[in-house]
Motif scaffolding. Structure first.
Motif, PDB file in Angstrom:
ATOM      1  N   ASP A  83    -110.144  43.342  -5.937  1.00  0.00           N
ATOM      2  CA  ASP A  83    -110.996  44.020  -5.066  1.00  0.00           C
ATOM      3  C   ASP A  83    -110.630  42.835  -3.729  1.00  0.00           C
ATOM      4  OD1 ASP A  83    -112.380  41.976  -6.287  1.00  0.00           O
ATOM      5  OD2 ASP A  83    -114.200  42.933  -6.240  1.00  0.00           O
ATOM      6  N   ARG A  84    -110.885  41.700  -4.059  1.00  0.00           N
ATOM      7  CA  ARG A  84    -110.525  40.604  -3.070  1.00  0.00           C
ATOM      8  C   ARG A  84    -109.485  40.611  -2.121  1.00  0.00           C
ATOM      9  NH1 ARG A  84    -114.340  37.257  -0.003  1.00  0.00           N
ATOM     10  NH2 ARG A  84    -113.231  39.088   1.123  1.00  0.00           N
ATOM     11  N   SER A  85    -108.253  40.871  -2.992  1.00  0.00           N
ATOM     12  CA  SER A  85    -107.086  41.140  -2.424  1.00  0.00           C
ATOM     13  C   SER A  85    -106.834  42.167  -1.652  1.00  0.00           C
ATOM     14  CB  SER A  85    -105.649  40.755  -3.307  1.00  0.00           C
ATOM     15  OG  SER A  85    -105.768  41.797  -4.273  1.00  0.00           O
ATOM     16  N   VAL A  86    -107.399  43.162  -1.722  1.00  0.00           N
ATOM     17  CA  VAL A  86    -107.524  44.514  -1.262  1.00  0.00           C
ATOM     18  C   VAL A  86    -108.232  44.388   0.196  1.00  0.00           C
ATOM     19  CG1 VAL A  86    -108.182  46.870  -1.098  1.00  0.00           C
ATOM     20  CG2 VAL A  86    -107.248  46.032  -3.159  1.00  0.00           C
ATOM     21  N   MET A  87    -109.382  43.833  -0.131  1.00  0.00           N
ATOM     22  CA  MET A  87    -110.450  43.350   1.310  1.00  0.00           C
ATOM     23  C   MET A  87    -109.460  42.647   2.339  1.00  0.00           C
ATOM     24  SD  MET A  87    -113.070  43.591   2.985  1.00  0.00           S
ATOM     25  CE  MET A  87    -114.273  44.538   1.951  1.00  0.00           C
ATOM     26  N   ASP A  88    -108.928  41.581   1.960  1.00  0.00           N
ATOM     27  CA  ASP A  88    -108.245  40.340   2.470  1.00  0.00           C
ATOM     28  C   ASP A  88    -106.901  40.982   2.955  1.00  0.00           C
ATOM     29  OD1 ASP A  88    -110.311  38.728   2.238  1.00  0.00           O
ATOM     30  OD2 ASP A  88    -108.967  37.769   0.528  1.00  0.00           O
ATOM     31  N   ASN A  89    -106.091  41.922   2.355  1.00  0.00           N
ATOM     32  CA  ASN A  89    -104.720  42.263   2.882  1.00  0.00           C
ATOM     33  C   ASN A  89    -104.492  43.633   3.326  1.00  0.00           C
ATOM     34  OD1 ASN A  89    -103.301  39.743   2.341  1.00  0.00           O
ATOM     35  ND2 ASN A  89    -104.271  39.935   0.409  1.00  0.00           N
ATOM     36  N   ILE A  90    -105.532  44.561   3.027  1.00  0.00           N
ATOM     37  CA  ILE A  90    -105.542  45.707   3.434  1.00  0.00           C
ATOM     38  C   ILE A  90    -106.845  46.113   4.287  1.00  0.00           C
ATOM     39  CG2 ILE A  90    -105.686  48.280   2.544  1.00  0.00           C
ATOM     40  CD1 ILE A  90    -104.295  47.533   0.027  1.00  0.00           C
ATOM     41  N   TRP A  91    -107.788  46.208   4.036  1.00  0.00           N
ATOM     42  CA  TRP A  91    -109.345  46.534   4.771  1.00  0.00           C
ATOM     43  C   TRP A  91    -109.341  45.821   6.038  1.00  0.00           C
ATOM     44  CZ3 TRP A  91    -112.821  50.173   4.148  1.00  0.00           C
ATOM     45  CH2 TRP A  91    -113.955  50.125   4.883  1.00  0.00           C
ATOM     46  N   MET A  92    -109.412  44.239   5.738  1.00  0.00           N
ATOM     47  CA  MET A  92    -109.371  43.462   7.008  1.00  0.00           C
ATOM     48  C   MET A  92    -108.359  43.489   8.166  1.00  0.00           C
ATOM     49  SD  MET A  92    -112.396  42.277   6.878  1.00  0.00           S
ATOM     50  CE  MET A  92    -112.457  41.351   8.210  1.00  0.00           C
ATOM     51  N   PRO A  93    -106.883  43.458   7.721  1.00  0.00           N
ATOM     52  CA  PRO A  93    -106.080  43.942   8.548  1.00  0.00           C
ATOM     53  C   PRO A  93    -106.337  45.233   9.708  1.00  0.00           C
ATOM     54  CG  PRO A  93    -104.810  43.189   6.926  1.00  0.00           C
ATOM     55  CD  PRO A  93    -106.272  43.396   6.547  1.00  0.00           C
ATOM     56  N   VAL A  94    -106.651  46.272   8.798  1.00  0.00           N
ATOM     57  CA  VAL A  94    -106.949  47.452   9.214  1.00  0.00           C
ATOM     58  C   VAL A  94    -108.335  47.138  10.571  1.00  0.00           C
ATOM     59  CG1 VAL A  94    -107.625  49.847   9.203  1.00  0.00           C
ATOM     60  CG2 VAL A  94    -105.721  48.933   7.776  1.00  0.00           C
ATOM     61  N   GLN A  95    -109.208  46.828   9.831  1.00  0.00           N
ATOM     62  CA  GLN A  95    -110.545  46.508  10.866  1.00  0.00           C
ATOM     63  C   GLN A  95    -110.118  45.635  11.838  1.00  0.00           C
ATOM     64  OE1 GLN A  95    -114.080  44.974   8.540  1.00  0.00           O
ATOM     65  NE2 GLN A  95    -114.311  43.540  10.340  1.00  0.00           N
ATOM     66  N   ARG A  96    -109.424  44.580  11.771  1.00  0.00           N
ATOM     67  CA  ARG A  96    -109.159  43.776  12.944  1.00  0.00           C
ATOM     68  C   ARG A  96    -108.168  44.252  14.197  1.00  0.00           C
ATOM     69  NH1 ARG A  96    -108.420  39.836   8.835  1.00  0.00           N
ATOM     70  NH2 ARG A  96    -106.204  39.937   8.775  1.00  0.00           N
ATOM     71  N   ALA A  97    -107.371  45.388  13.560  1.00  0.00           N
ATOM     72  CA  ALA A  97    -106.561  46.231  14.315  1.00  0.00           C
ATOM     73  C   ALA A  97    -107.471  47.249  15.246  1.00  0.00           C
ATOM     74  CB  ALA A  97    -105.525  46.868  13.825  1.00  0.00           C
ATOM     75  N   MET A  98    -108.289  47.879  14.578  1.00  0.00           N
ATOM     76  CA  MET A  98    -109.135  48.775  15.040  1.00  0.00           C
ATOM     77  C   MET A  98    -110.142  48.051  15.841  1.00  0.00           C
ATOM     78  SD  MET A  98    -109.236  51.601  11.883  1.00  0.00           S
ATOM     79  CE  MET A  98    -110.174  52.611  12.973  1.00  0.00           C
ATOM     80  N   TYR A  99    -110.978  47.110  15.556  1.00  0.00           N
ATOM     81  CA  TYR A  99    -112.026  46.344  15.982  1.00  0.00           C
ATOM     82  C   TYR A  99    -111.619  44.817  16.352  1.00  0.00           C
ATOM     83  CZ  TYR A  99    -114.023  50.778  14.497  1.00  0.00           C
ATOM     84  OH  TYR A  99    -114.134  52.201  14.028  1.00  0.00           O
ATOM     85  N   PRO A 100    -110.983  44.699  17.191  1.00  0.00           N
ATOM     86  CA  PRO A 100    -110.371  43.457  17.581  1.00  0.00           C
ATOM     87  C   PRO A 100    -111.365  42.425  17.973  1.00  0.00           C
ATOM     88  CG  PRO A 100    -109.602  44.639  19.133  1.00  0.00           C
ATOM     89  CD  PRO A 100    -110.176  45.597  18.158  1.00  0.00           C
TER      90      PRO A 100
END
Length: 144
Positions: A83-100
């Protein structure tokens, strides 16, 4: 320890102003920080972590291992998703791209910003890897 004050009505505004005036009268120096919008809920946070756990399980079951690199390792190493690696490597990059303008934490998201991130991840994984995971809350869109 920092304290928070939610202002979402005339009554809560009046209470906050009284609190701020009293605090200033007592201390003579106060720094106030504020955040606009309604932050994501505890239920949304729990749903996000469950979502990441389910993605990790689906990726591992489908044989999609994570590629891990390290300054110590000369080559990448395949590791299971968590769950942590999904958060760090999938969720957060998408979040940063959408809400910089948001920090490096999902706690900075407003209630209405969680759904678009989840929908983007769901669409990408389905279209590209045939991995289908629904966000695990029926009412996360309305911020409950």
């Amino acid at each position: 320890m920092p304290e928070g004050y939610k202002v979402n009505s005339q009554e809560s505004l009046d209470n906050y102003l009284m609190f701020a005036k009293q605090l200033f009268a007592d201390k003579k120096y106060v720094t106030f920080n504020y955040k606009l919008g309604k932050p994501r809920t505890i239920k949304q946070n729990s749903s996000m972590w469950k979502f990441c756990q389910q993605i990790a399980e689906r990726c591992n079951d489908a044989g999609y291992e994570m590629q891990t690199t390290s300054p110590v390792l000369s080559k990448t190493i395949e590791t299971p998703w968590t769950d942590r690696s999904v958060m760090d490597n999938i969720w957060m990059p998408v979040q940063r791209a959408m809400y910089p303008n948001k920090s490096e934490s999902s706690s900075e998201l407003d209630t209405y910003e969680v759904s678009p991130v989840a929908e983007t991840v769901i669409r990408f994984l389905g279209e590209n890897y045939k991995i289908y995971v629904a966000f695990p809350s029926k009412d996360f869109k309305d911020g409950n």
